[in-house]
Enzyme design. Structure first.
Site, PDB file in Angstrom:
ATOM      1  N   ASP A 162       0.809  -1.222   0.000  1.00 28.29           N
ATOM      2  CA  ASP A 162       0.000   0.000   0.000  1.00 28.29           C
ATOM      3  C   ASP A 162       0.847   1.281   0.000  1.00 28.29           C
ATOM      4  O   ASP A 162       0.602   2.198   0.790  1.00 28.29           O
ATOM      5  CB  ASP A 162      -0.996  -0.009   1.183  1.00 28.29           C
ATOM      6  CG  ASP A 162      -2.021  -1.124   1.056  1.00 28.29           C
ATOM      7  OD1 ASP A 162      -2.043  -1.813   0.027  1.00 28.29           O
ATOM      8  OD2 ASP A 162      -2.815  -1.310   1.998  1.00 28.29           O
ATOM      9  N   ASP A 183      -0.741  -4.620  -3.423  1.00 24.55           N
ATOM     10  CA  ASP A 183      -1.788  -3.588  -3.555  1.00 24.55           C
ATOM     11  C   ASP A 183      -1.203  -2.176  -3.513  1.00 24.55           C
ATOM     12  O   ASP A 183      -1.785  -1.280  -2.890  1.00 24.55           O
ATOM     13  CB  ASP A 183      -2.813  -3.720  -2.398  1.00 24.55           C
ATOM     14  CG  ASP A 183      -3.476  -5.087  -2.334  1.00 24.55           C
ATOM     15  OD1 ASP A 183      -3.558  -5.770  -3.377  1.00 24.55           O
ATOM     16  OD2 ASP A 183      -3.917  -5.465  -1.223  1.00 24.55           O
TER      17      ASP A 183
END
Ligand SMILES: *[C@@H]1O[C@H](CO)[C@@H](O)[C@H](O)[C@H]1NC(C)=O
Ligand SMILES: *[C@@H]1O[C@H](CO)[C@@H](O)[C@H](O)[C@H]1NC(C)=O
Ligand SMILES: *[C@@H]1O[C@H](CO)[C@@H](O)[C@H](O)[C@H]1NC(C)=O
Ligand SMILES: *[C@@H]1O[C@H](CO)[C@@H](O)[C@H](O)[C@H]1NC(C)=O
Length: 333
Positions: A162, A183
């Protein structure tokens, strides 16, 4: 001409082409690590706090160094932050690093863990590297972006899980570097455009995780980026990298003209989880993906391969608004 003169001319030419920014523009507040000069700031947060919270346009110039701090920006008026560099056109010569290492668990939320948190409109950042050094294991954000009309030019964003939270507002990431594994480009309602970046994968995972929750105006549109294997990738990366997985039901991600040399999985795109796939309302689309990393690709039925005319419908203007030319720095498009 003698060889020496030719070499001198070549050196002169390359110096002229690579524009440098090594001194503060007029009116900028100055940040310099370790400074004892009156009027200068030793860290970026102190300079940000010194700005008036009004509608005036302001700027900050940062001399080379590693600044160990979280930077949280909320002032209402336009702000531009410039990092010292010998080549403004790329991230490659950046000499300013902002580094913090908080995980979302430690900080209390994804946003609160961000090394750089942008909660304002009309912001530009040039030639600064932003790092979250927490490493693998859990969410740990480098840049958390919530503003409208925000441009990130020639910047580097480094994290693992992230890295880049494009959560709200209109934003462009141009000619920069984005590194991560899990991600690592993600968010909910962001309207984001990514152009001319090097995206580096350092572990098995998903380049994007769009968390779009309804058929709103948000999307992540990529054009002309290169996806490479980063240095020191985690073991087992090969064959386990995907362009994205849907963090939420309306995930919307378009990759155009991408060159991929990182060793992707042949499916290119992924479901969220096998037992919770989230693929009914998504758009995972590509046009003109090439490169050694996607040889033998066999895409699933929930992936869309666009025709040239379909791809032409996804532009910087459709991603961040038709008024983009009024706030995006055209020299990076
Ligand atoms: C930044 O500088 C100010 C003023 O010198 C100081 O009070 C503050 O602790 C510094 N912050 C960090 C994170 O180093
Ligand atoms: C600046 O003003 C805005 C509202 O205009 C406010 O939300 C923000 O918290 C203020 N920031 C600072 C640093 O005072
Ligand atoms: C989403 O909204 C757009 C208009 O903004 C519309 O063209 C499109 O059909 C909608 N898609 C779905 C799945 O409802
Ligand atoms: C495909 O993408 C590559 C890399 O960005 C680009 O050089 C090429 O012009 C593109 N081809 C088409 C048909 O758009």
């Amino acid at each position: 001409m003698t060889p020496r003169i030719i070499i001198s001319l070549l050196l002169f030419t390359s110096t002229v082409l690579a524009a440098s920014r090594t001194s503060p523009p007029s009116g900028a507040l100055v940040v310099r690590a370790g400074t004892s000069t009156s009027g200068e700031y030793r860290n970026i947060s102190a300079a940000v706090q010194a700005l008036p919270n009004d509608s005036s346009s302001r700027s900050i110039f940062i001399y080379p160094g590693t600044y160990n701090e979280q930077v949280y920006i909320t002032r209402s008026g336009p702000l531009t932050i410039y990092g010292y560099t010998s080549d403004t056109s790329s991230y490659r010569s950046n000499q300013v690093n902002i580094v913090a290492s908080l995980s979302a668990q430690q900080a209390g939320s994804n946003d609160a863990s961000g090394t750089l948190r942008i909660h304002k409109d009309n912001f530009k950042l040039y030639n600064v590297n932003v790092k979250n050094g927490y490493g693998a294991g859990t969410q740990a954000i480098a840049i958390s972006q919530y503003g409208n009309k925000v441009g990130l030019y020639g910047c580097g964003f480094y994290g693992y899980q992230d890295t880049l939270l494009a959560n709200q507002g209109t934003q462009v990431y141009l000619k920069g570097y984005i590194e991560g594994a899990t991600d690592f480009i993600f968010g909910r309602q962001g309207l984001a455009y990514f152009g001319g970046n090097t995206i580096a994968v350092t572990g098995p995972g998903w380049v994007t995780a769009s968390g779009r929750q309804s058929n709103d105006s948000g999307s992540y549109v990529f054009d002309g980026n290169t996806i490479v294997l980063g240095s020191n990738p985690a073991a087992g990366t090969s064959g386990k990298v995907y362009l994205g997985r849907p963090w939420d039901q309306y995930a919307k991600v378009v990759f155009k003209n991408t060159v991929i040399t990182a060793p992707f999985n042949k499916a290119i795109w992924s479901v969220w989880h096998d037992d919770e796939q989230r693929i009914d309302h998504i758009l995972f689309a590509e046009y003109n993906t090439t490169g050694s990393g996607v040889q033998g690709a066999a895409r699933p039925s929930f992936a869309t391969v666009l025709s040239a005319s379909q791809a032409a419908q996804y532009t910087i203007g459709t991603a961040v608004g038709s008024d983009y030319a009024s706030w995006v720095d055209a020299s990076y498009v």
